[in-house]
Design a protein around this motif. Structure first.
Motif, mmCIF file in Angstrom:
data_model
loop_
_atom_site.group_PDB
_atom_site.id
_atom_site.type_symbol
_atom_site.label_atom_id
_atom_site.label_comp_id
_atom_site.label_asym_id
_atom_site.label_seq_id
_atom_site.Cartn_x
_atom_site.Cartn_y
_atom_site.Cartn_z
ATOM 1 N N ARG A 1 14.469 57.889 19.021
ATOM 2 C CA ARG A 1 15.220 59.117 19.285
ATOM 3 C C ARG A 1 16.480 58.857 20.109
ATOM 4 N N ALA A 2 16.534 57.711 20.802
ATOM 5 C CA ALA A 2 17.710 57.402 21.612
ATOM 6 C C ALA A 2 18.908 56.989 20.765
ATOM 7 N N GLY B 1 19.170 64.969 25.632
ATOM 8 C CA GLY B 1 19.006 64.875 24.187
ATOM 9 C C GLY B 1 18.486 63.553 23.669
ATOM 10 N N SER B 2 18.165 62.608 24.578
ATOM 11 C CA SER B 2 17.742 61.288 24.116
ATOM 12 C C SER B 2 16.302 60.958 24.469
ATOM 13 N N GLY B 3 15.761 61.591 25.511
ATOM 14 C CA GLY B 3 14.413 61.283 25.939
ATOM 15 C C GLY B 3 14.276 59.980 26.687
ATOM 16 N N VAL B 4 15.400 59.397 27.132
ATOM 17 C CA VAL B 4 15.368 58.169 27.923
ATOM 18 C C VAL B 4 16.180 58.389 29.190
ATOM 19 N N ARG C 1 19.496 47.829 22.652
ATOM 20 C CA ARG C 1 19.029 49.214 22.867
ATOM 21 C C ARG C 1 18.093 49.631 21.731
ATOM 22 N N GLY C 2 18.411 49.213 20.521
ATOM 23 C CA GLY C 2 17.539 49.530 19.393
ATOM 24 C C GLY C 2 16.167 48.896 19.511
ATOM 25 N N GLY D 1 25.285 57.449 15.619
ATOM 26 C CA GLY D 1 24.023 58.169 15.566
ATOM 27 C C GLY D 1 22.868 57.353 15.040
ATOM 28 N N SER D 2 23.031 56.036 14.907
ATOM 29 C CA SER D 2 21.950 55.154 14.439
ATOM 30 C C SER D 2 22.185 53.772 15.028
#
Length: 289
Positions: free
Chosen positions: A247-248, A74-77, A240-241, A255-256
């Motif tokens: 999307r991660a 669900g994260s694409g990473v 991480r941001g 959730g943000s």
């Protein structure tokens, strides 16, 4: 002739050199720069300490990112990308909190602090020197981790100035907060020999509850809430941001990326860490009274 007149004539007599004016002592900032240069030279002369400081986060990054390379649902990473981003925060804390917490305790135990306190050097210069050491080693550690992460574990370096600006303020606030906490915790250990266990245990626990070794998506909420009380969790989230796609953000507890909260918590720890240092720092060991 009066004494005043004699003194005036003597001072004005030709061929007599006037007494040289006293040279003003360097200021705290100037002495802090010199102290920082000395701290850096001493650090890099200790080969074992240099190898441990720089290799420790890199070895753990290679181990965890090599073992866990699957995509995070669900994260694409990938898990390795998560580790690479979070390990940068652990490296920053290692070169600040862990390094200062142990080295200052050893210097206090060996009476180095006591001797420095008896010199004309302003106390602020000692701490400025330590902060210069932390800044240099922190930047070097971060650069090495970025190279390893980008070269071997698909860590994407941001292309825009905005992301790099975010990286800069997260790094600056994080390393300042961790350095101040390292100075404060150095007074907890009763001796230099006991400082390692006093510093490493909380640092190790924080790495597990802050999303360094385990993805925040799998860490129980109560552990994340515990980690949220300290700077490491917010540094991990901020990095991480910066280095992961938007999307991660679904993997985070809220959730943000919560950049505003990251700045607030890290800034609060900078202030709180300074207060702790002022209240707890000791130039002498407890055995010295």
């Amino acid at each position: 002739m009066t004494t005043t007149e004699t003194t005036t004539e003597t001072a004005a007599a030709p061929g007599r050199a006037a007494a040289p004016a006293a040279r003003p002592l360097p200021g705290a900032w100037s002495l802090g720069l010199r102290r920082g240069a000395l701290e850096i030279r001493q650090f890099f002369r200790q080969r074992e300490q240099v190898i441990f400081t720089f290799a420790f986060p890199i070895v753990f990054l290679v181990l965890f990112a090599s073992i866990f390379r699957d995509d995070v649902e669900g994260s694409g990473v990938t898990a390795s990308q998560l580790y690479a981003a979070a390990m940068i925060a652990a490296g920053v804390m290692s070169t600040s909190f862990q390094s200062l917490g142990t080295s200052i305790a050893v210097e206090r135990d060996e009476k180095v602090l006591r001797r420095l306190r008896g010199t004309p050097m302003p106390p602020a210069s000692y701490f400025l020197g330590k902060l210069w050491l932390v800044l240099v080693t922190g930047v070097a550690e971060t650069a090495l981790l970025l190279v390893v992460g980008a070269a071997f574990f698909d860590l994407d370096l941001p292309g825009g100035a905005g992301k790099w600006l975010t990286f800069a303020w997260v790094f600056a606030l994080g390393i300042t907060a961790c350095a101040l906490l390292g100075i404060a915790i150095s007074s907890v250990a009763r001796s230099g020999r006991g400082a390692t266990s006093v510093v490493i245990l909380p640092f190790l626990v924080l790495q597990f509850v802050s999303g360094v070794y385990i993805s925040v998506a799998t860490v129980p909420d109560w552990m994340l809430n515990l980690g949220a009380l300290f700077p490491l969790k917010w540094m991990c989230q901020g990095f991480r941001g910066v280095f992961l796609p938007e999307r991660a953000a679904v993997l985070e507890q809220a959730g943000s990326w919560e950049y505003g909260r990251i700045a607030l918590v890290l800034g609060a720890w900078c202030v709180g860490g300074l207060v702790l240092c002022l209240l707890t720092f000791r130039w002498k060991s407890r055995d010295d009274g």
